[in-house]
Scaffold this active site. Structure first.
Site, PDB file in Angstrom:
ATOM      1  N   GLN A 102      12.895  55.404  32.724  1.00  0.00           N
ATOM      2  CA  GLN A 102      13.897  54.634  31.969  1.00  0.00           C
ATOM      3  C   GLN A 102      13.412  54.372  30.544  1.00  0.00           C
ATOM      4  OE1 GLN A 102      17.007  53.686  32.351  1.00  0.00           O
ATOM      5  NE2 GLN A 102      17.264  54.564  34.384  1.00  0.00           N
ATOM      6  N   SER A 103      12.876  55.395  29.905  1.00  0.00           N
ATOM      7  CA  SER A 103      12.327  55.226  28.559  1.00  0.00           C
ATOM      8  C   SER A 103      13.421  55.011  27.514  1.00  0.00           C
ATOM      9  CB  SER A 103      11.519  56.480  28.190  1.00  0.00           C
ATOM     10  OG  SER A 103      11.200  56.468  26.811  1.00  0.00           O
ATOM     11  N   ASN A 104      13.319  53.904  26.793  1.00  0.00           N
ATOM     12  CA  ASN A 104      14.228  53.655  25.668  1.00  0.00           C
ATOM     13  C   ASN A 104      13.870  54.552  24.487  1.00  0.00           C
ATOM     14  OD1 ASN A 104      15.572  51.278  26.888  1.00  0.00           O
ATOM     15  ND2 ASN A 104      13.512  50.417  26.747  1.00  0.00           N
TER      16      ASN A 104
END
Ligand SMILES: *Cc1c(COP(=O)(O)O)cnc(C)c1O
Length: 364
Positions: A102-104
């Protein structure tokens, strides 16, 4: 008499005038570096009156770096403005980066690549082991794909830098010109974005007649805090900066921030020296590990959603807020009047953690 007072007297400036002229100098230093416009700046600085009242500590403010505009915003936009400019200068046609599922950072990089007409490959490391369909397909992962990036998975504990190099070699063999952006965009180029943010914030506060006592934010791959430390040092600010860790233990986190802050200062080329004592991280709010929810994070995210109408995220800014709230209760900020929380974004990840918040169903 402090150094600041001395220089002020010498140049016949008030401390406030001196701050503004140092901000101007810093702007000129930064103007030497290539930069591409990707976001909406300056981001707003807003009071959080209901939260302040509820907690009964210092007056709390939020610096809205969740509002940078690029694909739901976040702190990676400032870094990417410098990183993508270098990629363009080097003739890159393809961007490679890596992050957690879930890397921004990955999401903002895919959007930046789309905007600049480059291909984008992202490698997502499974740091949590979660098989929740929301976690692996929704939130940031959905947006990565929507922006047209190719997305590959890697197991936990794999050397992600090696993986990116291997992919770059393969792309070069196919005649592409790849440019690798490190995880979190955290190197001396990306951190310039937060050197500039320090200047932006201090100028903004000055225009509001606000004297910021402390600045708090979530710290991970360290580029945000490193840039802020270098920027605040450059303008001789005495704002107390505190990073709330989301992954590494304190010693390691502080060392990472310090090393990158000095590298960033060296990259700026103005002879700036970073003081180790200006690097502070509190890593008491990580919980069981990176990306794994804690009760404090859940409470903090709900509290901000319900007192201020603001969205924070489960991995970074929610844990950062948990730290802020708990430290207010423990008296860390006693004697301080105005404290700013830097909102680094991440709300897109909420959709990857939909079941974490135990929310009620329909009322009827
Ligand atoms: C990446 C990120 C951070 C941490 O910033 P670093 O520069 O990696 O330390 C904080 N908050 C959010 C929402 C992020 O995506």
């Amino acid at each position: 008499m402090t150094d600041t007072d001395l220089i002020a007297e010498r140049e016949n400036q008030t401390p406030a005038e001196l701050t503004l002229s140092l901000c101007k100098d810093l702007s000129m230093t930064l103007a030497k570096f290539p930069k591409v416009r990707l976001g909406h700046f300056p981001t707003p600085l807003e009071p959080m009156d209901r939260l302040s009242e509820q907690l009964g500590g210092p007056r709390l403010w939020v610096k809205r770096d969740d509002c940078t505009g690029l694909s739901t915003g976040g702190n990676k936009t400032r870094k990417l403005e410098y990183l993508m400019a270098v990629a363009q200068e080097e003739g890159a046609d393809t961007i490679i980066t890596q992050g957690a599922t879930q890397s921004n950072h990955a999401r903002q990089t895919t959007a930046a690549s789309a905007k600049l007409g480059m291909a984008c490959h992202i490698l997502l490391e499974d740091r949590t082991g979660s098989n929740d369909p929301n976690y692996i397909l929704n939130g940031n992962v959905l947006l990565d794909r929507l922006h047209g990036a190719s997305v590959s998975k890697r197991g936990s504990g794999i050397d992600m830098n090696d993986e990116m190099e291997t992919l770059a070699d393969k792309l070069r063999a196919d005649g592409k010109q790849p440019y690798i952006i490190p995880g979190g965009g955290s190197n001396a180029i990306g951190a310039l974005g937060y050197v500039n943010c320090a200047r932006e914030l201090v100028e903004q506060a000055a225009s509001l007649g606000l004297n910021i006592d402390a600045l708090i934010h979530a710290t991970g791959s360290s580029g945000t805090q490193a840039g802020l430390v270098a920027g605040l040092t450059a303008i001789q600010s005495d704002i107390h900066l505190l990073g709330i860790g989301v992954r590494a233990p304190k010693e390691k986190q502080e060392q990472m921030v310090f090393d990158l802050a000095q590298k960033t200062a060296d990259h700026m080329g103005t002879g700036l020296q970073i003081a180790r004592s200006d690097v502070r991280a509190n890593t008491d709010y990580v919980g069981p590990g990176y990306g794994l929810p804690t009760d404090g994070m859940i409470e903090a995210v709900k509290l901000l959603a319900q007192t201020e109408g603001l969205l924070f995220d489960p991995v970074y800014s929610g844990k950062g807020l948990d730290g802020l709230i708990d430290q207010i209760r423990k008296g860390y900020f006693d004697g301080m009047n105005d404290v700013v929380f830097l909102h680094t974004g991440g709300s897109a990840a909420l959709f990857g953690y939909a079941d974490t918040f135990g929310l009620p169903g329909y009322s009827d």
